[in-house]
Scaffold this active site. Structure first.
Site, PDB file in Angstrom:
ATOM      1  N   SER A  22       0.957  -1.412  -0.033  1.00 33.06           N
ATOM      2  CA  SER A  22      -0.181  -0.293  -0.297  1.00 33.06           C
ATOM      3  C   SER A  22       1.005   1.642   0.315  1.00 33.06           C
ATOM      4  CB  SER A  22      -0.839  -0.034   1.299  1.00 33.06           C
ATOM      5  OG  SER A  22      -0.335  -0.030   2.458  1.00 33.06           O
TER       6      SER A  22
ATOM      7  N   HIS B 146      -4.988  -3.154  -2.665  1.00 35.67           N
ATOM      8  CA  HIS B 146      -5.059  -2.036  -3.864  1.00 35.67           C
ATOM      9  C   HIS B 146      -4.912  -3.571  -5.241  1.00 35.67           C
ATOM     10  CE1 HIS B 146      -4.289   1.430  -1.364  1.00 35.67           C
ATOM     11  NE2 HIS B 146      -3.656  -0.305  -0.553  1.00 35.67           N
TER      12      HIS B 146
ATOM     13  N   LYS C 107     -11.800   0.948  -2.488  1.00 31.76           N
ATOM     14  CA  LYS C 107     -10.882   1.152  -2.991  1.00 31.76           C
ATOM     15  C   LYS C 107     -11.364   1.152  -4.559  1.00 31.76           C
ATOM     16  CE  LYS C 107      -7.765   1.134   0.701  1.00 31.76           C
ATOM     17  NZ  LYS C 107      -7.046  -0.453   1.293  1.00 31.76           N
TER      18      LYS C 107
HETATM   19  C1  LIG Z   1      -7.014   0.496   2.965  1.00 31.12           C
HETATM   20  C2  LIG Z   1      -5.920  -1.185   2.969  1.00 31.12           C
HETATM   21  C3  LIG Z   1      -6.695  -2.340   4.303  1.00 31.12           C
HETATM   22  C4  LIG Z   1      -8.178  -1.989   4.513  1.00 31.12           C
HETATM   23  O1  LIG Z   1      -9.631  -1.589   4.267  1.00 31.12           O
HETATM   24  P1  LIG Z   1     -10.553  -1.036   4.234  1.00 31.12           P
HETATM   25  O2  LIG Z   1     -11.686  -1.330   3.247  1.00 31.12           O
HETATM   26  O3  LIG Z   1     -10.026   0.590   3.996  1.00 31.12           O
HETATM   27  O4  LIG Z   1     -10.907  -1.507   5.714  1.00 31.12           O
HETATM   28  C5  LIG Z   1      -6.185  -3.335   3.823  1.00 31.12           C
HETATM   29  N1  LIG Z   1      -5.194  -3.486   3.431  1.00 31.12           N
HETATM   30  C6  LIG Z   1      -4.712  -2.289   3.029  1.00 31.12           C
HETATM   31  C7  LIG Z   1      -3.649  -3.598   1.999  1.00 31.12           C
HETATM   32  C8  LIG Z   1      -5.132  -1.512   3.051  1.00 31.12           C
HETATM   33  O5  LIG Z   1      -4.704  -0.782   1.892  1.00 31.12           O
END
Ligand SMILES: *Cc1c(COP(=O)(O)O)cnc(C)c1O
Length: 382
Positions: free
Chosen positions: A179, A207, A239
């Site tokens: 991330s 992602h 996302k």
């Molecule tokens: C954003 C993210 C999460 C969390 O996801 P949410 O739906 O925002 O709680 C988990 N793992 C990674 C790698 C992320 O970037």
């Protein structure tokens, strides 16, 4: 020292070391252009990679579903909150990622918390990439298994730790796309390593889902794999999908176990059905390749123009592009300078990234225009 003084000191320490986190309100809907502090900014910090969060299609799906289904799901899945939209979404996702079964969680954070603790007991081992997302690190704290971390992307190190392990069950967890660095895990080699009856591979593709792979199914698809056998996939719906929630997909045997044992699934209210319907609409849209192609064109454009102009980037072919400054104050100053020039690029500092690697984390979207990307690079060079 009193409790209050100790808390107040911690705040002061963060402030003094340039690590204070500050909330800044966005006064508009999400998109490439957002309002903040009464000004319009070009947004290079959002995870809305395909520009869907505020799209007409998702809004229409949500609005229609509010009329039909109301707002709250009113109960947890196993009580009476699991409605037809949730059931349909789980089957849509399973089809999308080519898995036997999928289960929907309220967020990626909760899905990550759930999986290791549902499968591992006190005598087992959770093995993780050093740079995994905070939610996987927290999952390690929550589950009772022993925890070890291997060097970032280092499959040989992971293999070595597996060789030394004498625990009966072992789970290896990795981000699909990391991330903060935007680089991609060696999922093919990791899957091979975990293709063994005592091991389970968990790929958190927050992602990658909607971004990578021929159909947008993510990092596994890009590597010619799917969530089956000893592999489980987590995807977020918040996302690239532009909605909210997350899922775990894999063989039914694993997913059925989660329904029985995943506490962050069992003890929380199901997602609002209108959000679920918006997500289903989005899945139809992200399967279609044009937005993804545009996104990858924008990533390539940014990398080319930045590199030509001497901006040093981390090695990443995904929409996450980082410019590392090192010191937190340098990264914050760079972010403030960009903001004065009309760009929203947030500085990321420890503990989110390792000490000495404070950075500007730039995220590209399919909705960015060429001129916006070129202007960002000009501002970065200056
Ligand atoms: C954003 C993210 C999460 C969390 O996801 P949410 O739906 O925002 O709680 C988990 N793992 C990674 C790698 C992320 O970037």
């Amino acid at each position: 020292m009193s409790f209050r003084e100790s808390i107040s000191n911690q705040y002061q320490q963060r402030l003094d070391s340039g690590l204070l986190r500050e909330l800044k309100t966005v006064e508009s809907a999400q998109g490439v252009i957002v309002n903040r502090g009464g000004r319009q900014l070009i947004n290079f910090s959002s995870n809305d990679y395909l520009g869907l969060a505020n799209s007409d299609e998702l809004k229409a799906a949500a609005q229609e579903a509010v009329t039909k289904w109301g707002v709250g799901a009113a109960a947890s899945h196993l009580v009476c909150g699991h409605q037809s939209p949730h059931e349909s979404l789980e089957s849509d996702i399973a089809t999308f990622v080519d898995a036997e079964k999928a289960i929907v969680f309220s967020s990626g954070y909760m899905a990550n918390l759930a999986v290791p603790s549902a499968f591992l007991s006190r005598h087992d081992l959770l093995l993780q990439d050093k740079l995994n997302h905070a939610s996987l690190i927290d999952a390690g704290l929550l589950c009772r298994a022993s925890a070890k971390r291997y060097r970032h992307l280092d499959v040989d190190h992971a293999a070595e730790l597996i060789k030394q392990a004498d625990e009966p069950h072992l789970m290896l967890a990795t981000d699909g796309v990391f991330s903060m660095n935007g680089n991609v895990a060696e999922v093919k080699a990791l899957a091979k390593l975990c293709d063994h009856e005592n091991r389970l591979l968990l790929v958190d593709d927050a992602h990658g889902f909607g971004v990578l792979g021929e159909n947008g199914a993510g990092t596994l698809e890009q590597a010619g794999l799917k969530p089956t056998g000893q592999t489980l996939m987590i995807g977020t719906l918040s996302k690239a999908v532009g909605s909210f929630g997350a899922f775990v997909a894999g063989d039914s045997i694993w997913i059925d176990h989660l329904i029985q044992h995943a506490r962050p699934y069992i003890y929380t209210t199901a997602l609002p059905p209108a959000i679920v319907e918006a997500t289903r609409a989005s899945l139809c849209m992200i399967r279609e390749p044009s937005r993804r192609e545009k996104l990858h064109e924008n990533v390539a454009l940014f990398r080319n123009v930045a590199t030509e102009n001497g901006v040093e980037l981390l090695d990443s072919q995904t929409p996450i592009q980082s410019v590392v400054f090192g010191s937190p104050t340098d990264a914050v100053h760079a972010s403030e300078r960009l903001e004065r020039q009309g760009f929203l690029v947030v500085a990321i500092r420890p503990p989110t990234v390792p000490e000495g690697t404070s950075r500007l984390r730039i995220t590209l979207s399919a909705a960015h225009e060429t001129s916006q990307i070129e202007r960002l690079v000009e501002a970065l060079v200056a």
